[in-house]
Scaffold this motif. Structure first.
Motif, short mmCIF file in Angstrom:
data_model
loop_
_atom_site.label_atom_id
_atom_site.label_comp_id
_atom_site.label_asym_id
_atom_site.label_seq_id
_atom_site.Cartn_x
_atom_site.Cartn_y
_atom_site.Cartn_z
N ALA A 1 0.83 -1.21 0.00
CA ALA A 1 0.00 0.00 0.00
C ALA A 1 0.86 1.25 0.00
O ALA A 1 2.05 1.24 0.35
N LEU A 2 0.25 2.37 -0.42
CA LEU A 2 0.91 3.66 -0.35
C LEU A 2 0.73 4.25 1.05
O LEU A 2 -0.20 3.89 1.78
N VAL A 3 1.59 5.20 1.39
CA VAL A 3 1.50 5.85 2.69
C VAL A 3 0.14 6.54 2.85
O VAL A 3 -0.47 6.52 3.92
N SER A 4 -0.38 7.12 1.76
CA SER A 4 -1.68 7.81 1.83
C SER A 4 -2.79 6.85 2.24
O SER A 4 -3.70 7.23 2.99
N VAL B 1 3.47 11.49 0.32
CA VAL B 1 2.62 10.43 0.88
C VAL B 1 1.81 9.72 -0.21
O VAL B 1 1.36 8.58 -0.02
N HIS B 2 1.60 10.40 -1.38
CA HIS B 2 0.78 9.82 -2.44
C HIS B 2 1.59 8.93 -3.39
O HIS B 2 0.99 8.20 -4.19
N SER B 3 2.90 9.01 -3.30
CA SER B 3 3.72 8.21 -4.22
C SER B 3 4.68 7.27 -3.50
O SER B 3 5.28 6.39 -4.13
N THR B 4 4.82 7.45 -2.20
CA THR B 4 5.78 6.63 -1.44
C THR B 4 5.11 5.33 -0.99
O THR B 4 4.03 5.33 -0.41
N LEU C 1 4.51 2.18 1.33
CA LEU C 1 4.61 1.94 2.77
C LEU C 1 5.78 1.04 3.11
O LEU C 1 6.41 1.17 4.17
N ASP C 2 6.11 0.17 2.20
CA ASP C 2 7.21 -0.76 2.40
C ASP C 2 8.53 -0.03 2.64
O ASP C 2 9.44 -0.57 3.27
N GLN C 3 8.63 1.21 2.13
CA GLN C 3 9.88 1.98 2.26
C GLN C 3 10.04 2.65 3.62
O GLN C 3 11.17 2.94 4.03
N VAL C 4 8.94 2.92 4.30
CA VAL C 4 9.03 3.77 5.50
C VAL C 4 8.48 3.12 6.78
O VAL C 4 8.61 3.68 7.87
#
Length: 338
Positions: free
Chosen positions: A232-235, A277-280, A282-285
């Motif tokens: 999933a994305l952060v958003s 938040v719309h392109s990052t 969730l796996d990265q942060v």
């Protein structure tokens, strides 16, 4: 000059009075401490016999007394009952007016009287004898009528009362209270009374909650769990966090196994790096290797884990590491685990 002298004298008198009050209080404490220390000599064969009688009791320990001894008797009964020895208090004054019916042949009676001559207790001794009920007497006079009548006598005599008049029960009532605690704790240990047993008799207070309440009782489960997939994305995670209001969301793989957690703290660190938040992803942060617990542990243990690791939330998993629930510090505070 006269006014100054007068005020100075009053100030000196007040200091001397305050000092006298402190000395009087210290004398009381020292006198009662000496009375308690002297009880060690009374932990003898009679004390052991009293414990044996209560251990063998198939009914209840009936504790009785009058006046200050009655108040102490009530506290002893409450302590016995809460530590695994079923007990209750019977007011000696009411006993001869019907309350003797509370005593059965299966019981043991513990009677408190500093003088050993309390009329309200002496008058019911023949009935206790007729019932064949063992009588444990706790008095300050081994030669008293009650002491001589008793099956077992525990001597709680004190050298002096803390009251300067020698009248108000002070050292004597403290000695009786401490001896009662000695009986209760000795019975507790001998019976193997556990923390779980203690919790069952204290379900109402914070102590009971700490000993009985499990994580399963307070965690968020089912649709109330904040959870998103690892791709999933952060958003999307932020929408889930906002909806579930726990300040975090679990991150799971396609088999619902926990792979990490995303918290308010992770979000702050991400924004400091100016990530979108719309392109990052969730796996990265997200935080990997997050703390997880079982639903079966005590809620108090979960609180301890949070405090030790300085975190505000925990995820609950089963044996296969699949997500079962979520919990934050506020849930524990609301449950009274403090």
């Amino acid at each position: 000059m006269c006014t100054f002298y007068f005020l100075t004298c009053r100030a000196v008198a007040k200091v001397e009075c305050d000092q006298e009050i402190r000395l009087l209080a210290l004398a009381v404490i020292q006198t009662e401490a000496q009375a308690v220390a002297a009880l060690a000599e009374q932990i003898n064969a009679e004390f052991v016999s009293a414990c044996r009688l209560m251990l063998a009791c198939k009914g209840r320990v009936v504790v009785t007394g009058m006046g200050k001894s009655g108040h102490i008797a009530g506290k002893i009964a409450a302590t016995l009952a809460s530590t695994g020895t079923p007990a209750f208090f019977v007011h000696a004054g009411e006993a001869s007016h019907g309350d003797l019916g509370m005593i059965t042949r299966q019981d043991v009676v513990l009677a408190l009287s500093n003088s050993g001559e309390t009329e309200e207790i002496i008058i019911i001794l023949p009935i206790i004898k007729r019932l064949g009920v063992p009588l444990i007497a706790m008095t300050g006079n081994p030669s008293s009528s009650l002491a001589k009548f008793a099956t077992v006598h525990i001597n709680v005599a004190v050298a002096q009362e803390a009251c300067p008049l020698g009248l108000a029960p002070t050292s004597s009532s403290t000695a009786a209270l401490v001896m009662g605690d000695a009986l209760a704790v000795s019975l507790l240990q001998t019976k193997g009374f556990s923390r779980d047993d203690f919790a069952l008799s204290h379900p109402g207070g914070s102590l009971g909650r700490r000993l009985l309440l499990k994580v399963a009782d307070v965690m968020h489960s089912g649709s109330a769990i904040p959870v998103v997939s690892q791709d999933a994305l952060v958003s999307q995670a932020l929408l889930e966090m906002t909806d579930k209001k726990l300040g975090m969301t679990a991150v799971v793989d396609p088999e619902n196994k926990v792979v990490g957690i995303f918290t308010d703290g992770d979000l702050r660190r991400m924004l400091e790096k100016n990530l979108n938040v719309h392109s990052t992803s969730l796996d990265q942060v997200m935080t990997r290797g997050c703390s997880v617990i079982s639903a079966e542990i005590l809620a108090a243990e979960a609180m301890q884990i949070m405090e030790t690791k300085k975190i505000n939330a925990l995820l609950i998993v089963d044996e296969q590491q699949c997500l079962q629930g979520a919990l934050n510090m506020h849930d524990l505070v609301r449950a009274g685990i403090v």
